[in-house]
Motif scaffolding. Structure first.
Motif, PDB file in Angstrom:
ATOM      1  N   THR A 171       3.210  20.372 -50.449  1.00  0.00           N
ATOM      2  CA  THR A 171       4.536  20.783 -50.902  1.00  0.00           C
ATOM      3  C   THR A 171       5.558  19.880 -50.225  1.00  0.00           C
ATOM      4  N   PRO A 172       6.409  19.244 -50.984  1.00  0.00           N
ATOM      5  CA  PRO A 172       7.337  18.278 -50.384  1.00  0.00           C
ATOM      6  C   PRO A 172       8.214  18.827 -49.263  1.00  0.00           C
ATOM      7  N   CYS A 173       8.634  20.069 -49.362  1.00  0.00           N
ATOM      8  CA  CYS A 173       9.566  20.584 -48.347  1.00  0.00           C
ATOM      9  C   CYS A 173       9.056  21.792 -47.584  1.00  0.00           C
ATOM     10  N   GLY A 174       8.095  22.503 -48.070  1.00  0.00           N
ATOM     11  CA  GLY A 174       7.574  23.628 -47.312  1.00  0.00           C
ATOM     12  C   GLY A 174       7.235  24.825 -48.162  1.00  0.00           C
ATOM     13  N   ASN A 231      -3.200  45.762 -38.833  1.00  0.00           N
ATOM     14  CA  ASN A 231      -2.680  44.957 -39.937  1.00  0.00           C
ATOM     15  C   ASN A 231      -1.162  44.916 -39.836  1.00  0.00           C
ATOM     16  N   VAL A 232      -0.620  43.712 -39.732  1.00  0.00           N
ATOM     17  CA  VAL A 232       0.819  43.520 -39.564  1.00  0.00           C
ATOM     18  C   VAL A 232       1.350  42.687 -40.715  1.00  0.00           C
ATOM     19  N   VAL A 233       2.404  43.175 -41.353  1.00  0.00           N
ATOM     20  CA  VAL A 233       3.078  42.389 -42.382  1.00  0.00           C
ATOM     21  C   VAL A 233       3.850  41.286 -41.667  1.00  0.00           C
ATOM     22  N   ILE A 234       3.644  40.053 -42.124  1.00  0.00           N
ATOM     23  CA  ILE A 234       4.300  38.901 -41.503  1.00  0.00           C
ATOM     24  C   ILE A 234       5.094  38.122 -42.548  1.00  0.00           C
ATOM     25  N   GLU A 235       6.109  37.446 -42.067  1.00  0.00           N
ATOM     26  CA  GLU A 235       6.833  36.469 -42.867  1.00  0.00           C
ATOM     27  C   GLU A 235       6.686  35.145 -42.138  1.00  0.00           C
ATOM     28  N   ALA A 236       6.387  34.101 -42.881  1.00  0.00           N
ATOM     29  CA  ALA A 236       6.177  32.792 -42.256  1.00  0.00           C
ATOM     30  C   ALA A 236       6.786  31.702 -43.120  1.00  0.00           C
ATOM     31  N   VAL A 237       7.225  30.664 -42.454  1.00  0.00           N
ATOM     32  CA  VAL A 237       7.637  29.444 -43.151  1.00  0.00           C
ATOM     33  C   VAL A 237       6.849  28.304 -42.542  1.00  0.00           C
ATOM     34  N   GLY A 238       6.342  27.439 -43.392  1.00  0.00           N
ATOM     35  CA  GLY A 238       5.570  26.298 -42.930  1.00  0.00           C
ATOM     36  C   GLY A 238       6.071  25.024 -43.568  1.00  0.00           C
ATOM     37  N   PHE A 239       6.090  23.960 -42.783  1.00  0.00           N
ATOM     38  CA  PHE A 239       6.566  22.665 -43.259  1.00  0.00           C
ATOM     39  C   PHE A 239       5.554  21.582 -42.917  1.00  0.00           C
ATOM     40  N   PRO A 240       5.332  20.644 -43.840  1.00  0.00           N
ATOM     41  CA  PRO A 240       4.440  19.521 -43.550  1.00  0.00           C
ATOM     42  C   PRO A 240       5.173  18.487 -42.698  1.00  0.00           C
ATOM     43  N   LEU A 241       4.426  17.834 -41.824  1.00  0.00           N
ATOM     44  CA  LEU A 241       4.950  16.729 -41.019  1.00  0.00           C
ATOM     45  C   LEU A 241       4.027  15.541 -41.218  1.00  0.00           C
ATOM     46  N   ASN A 242       4.598  14.364 -41.363  1.00  0.00           N
ATOM     47  CA  ASN A 242       3.807  13.154 -41.578  1.00  0.00           C
ATOM     48  C   ASN A 242       3.345  12.548 -40.272  1.00  0.00           C
ATOM     49  N   ASP A 243       2.195  11.875 -40.344  1.00  0.00           N
ATOM     50  CA  ASP A 243       1.705  11.113 -39.199  1.00  0.00           C
ATOM     51  C   ASP A 243       2.329   9.717 -39.240  1.00  0.00           C
ATOM     52  N   ALA A 244       1.904   8.821 -38.359  1.00  0.00           N
ATOM     53  CA  ALA A 244       2.467   7.471 -38.272  1.00  0.00           C
ATOM     54  C   ALA A 244       2.245   6.660 -39.545  1.00  0.00           C
ATOM     55  N   ASN A 245       1.266   7.042 -40.361  1.00  0.00           N
ATOM     56  CA  ASN A 245       0.982   6.341 -41.614  1.00  0.00           C
ATOM     57  C   ASN A 245       1.691   6.947 -42.819  1.00  0.00           C
ATOM     58  N   GLY A 246       2.529   7.964 -42.582  1.00  0.00           N
ATOM     59  CA  GLY A 246       3.247   8.609 -43.681  1.00  0.00           C
ATOM     60  C   GLY A 246       2.451   9.655 -44.424  1.00  0.00           C
ATOM     61  N   GLU A 247       1.277  10.031 -43.909  1.00  0.00           N
ATOM     62  CA  GLU A 247       0.437  11.061 -44.525  1.00  0.00           C
ATOM     63  C   GLU A 247       0.825  12.433 -43.979  1.00  0.00           C
ATOM     64  N   ALA A 248       0.897  13.440 -44.858  1.00  0.00           N
ATOM     65  CA  ALA A 248       1.168  14.817 -44.427  1.00  0.00           C
ATOM     66  C   ALA A 248      -0.075  15.341 -43.721  1.00  0.00           C
ATOM     67  N   THR A 249      -0.090  15.235 -42.404  1.00  0.00           N
ATOM     68  CA  THR A 249      -1.255  15.572 -41.592  1.00  0.00           C
ATOM     69  C   THR A 249      -1.011  16.784 -40.703  1.00  0.00           C
ATOM     70  N   PHE A 250       0.233  17.012 -40.350  1.00  0.00           N
ATOM     71  CA  PHE A 250       0.589  18.107 -39.446  1.00  0.00           C
ATOM     72  C   PHE A 250       1.314  19.193 -40.213  1.00  0.00           C
ATOM     73  N   LEU A 251       1.198  20.401 -39.719  1.00  0.00           N
ATOM     74  CA  LEU A 251       1.877  21.530 -40.308  1.00  0.00           C
ATOM     75  C   LEU A 251       2.492  22.336 -39.173  1.00  0.00           C
ATOM     76  N   VAL A 252       3.779  22.608 -39.272  1.00  0.00           N
ATOM     77  CA  VAL A 252       4.440  23.460 -38.303  1.00  0.00           C
ATOM     78  C   VAL A 252       4.861  24.736 -39.026  1.00  0.00           C
ATOM     79  N   ALA A 253       4.625  25.872 -38.391  1.00  0.00           N
ATOM     80  CA  ALA A 253       4.953  27.155 -39.007  1.00  0.00           C
ATOM     81  C   ALA A 253       5.595  28.074 -37.981  1.00  0.00           C
ATOM     82  N   ILE A 254       6.514  28.877 -38.462  1.00  0.00           N
ATOM     83  CA  ILE A 254       7.118  29.948 -37.668  1.00  0.00           C
ATOM     84  C   ILE A 254       6.646  31.244 -38.313  1.00  0.00           C
ATOM     85  N   VAL A 255       6.033  32.120 -37.538  1.00  0.00           N
ATOM     86  CA  VAL A 255       5.472  33.367 -38.055  1.00  0.00           C
ATOM     87  C   VAL A 255       6.135  34.534 -37.333  1.00  0.00           C
ATOM     88  N   MET A 256       6.743  35.418 -38.109  1.00  0.00           N
ATOM     89  CA  MET A 256       7.426  36.574 -37.534  1.00  0.00           C
ATOM     90  C   MET A 256       6.793  37.864 -38.050  1.00  0.00           C
TER      91      MET A 256
END
Length: 143
Positions: free
Chosen positions: A68-71, A85-110
């Motif tokens: 996903t281009p933006c998250g 069992n806990v209801v969660i809301e999360a947002v996740g965003f892709p992060l590129n590595d040094a080669n421009g590939e979406a390799t990392f994912l950062v997420a905030i989970v509440m």
């Protein structure tokens, strides 16, 4: 990306690195997860073969975020190793590595609310239900 730059979010942050097809290393897991009964997985490799019967939508979500281009914003249910069992809301965003590939994912989970308690074999925690997923586009970011 330096998670230290966002100290207020640090307890609820997850940082994953795609190390192979359908395999992710947990690079960082915030302390709030342990407070919710989820063991620290920092450094662990997560693979579909280790998911309970393939019932967790975790790997589907990971692939979707990296493509996903933006998250992605999700609403789901997380189960801890004690069966809560806990209801969660999360947002996740892709992060590129040094080669421009979406390799990392950062997420905030509440966590939003405890919904129920499961019984039976509770040997591992997981995302047990995906209720809603919506892409975060540039249009949303400019509103």
């Amino acid at each position: 990306f330096d998670p230290i730059a966002i100290p207020a979010l640090l307890p609820n942050i997850l940082l994953y690195e795609k190390v192979a097809e359908d395999q992710f290393r947990v690079r960082l897991q915030g302390t709030e997860f342990s407070n919710r009964g989820i063991p620290d997985a920092t450094g662990n490799i997560l693979a579909p073969s280790e998911a309970k019967s393939g019932k967790s939508p975790f790997f589907e979500i990971m692939a979707r975020v990296l493509n996903t281009p933006c998250g992605l914003k999700i609403l789901g249910v997380e189960r801890n190793s004690e069966g809560r069992n806990v209801v969660i809301e999360a947002v996740g965003f892709p992060l590129n590595d040094a080669n421009g590939e979406a390799t990392f994912l950062v997420a905030i989970v509440m966590p939003l609310a405890t919904e129920s308690y499961a019984e039976g074999n509770l040997s591992a925690h997981s995302l047990v239900e995906l209720r809603e997923a919506s892409e975060i586009t540039l249009r949303h970011l400019s509103d």
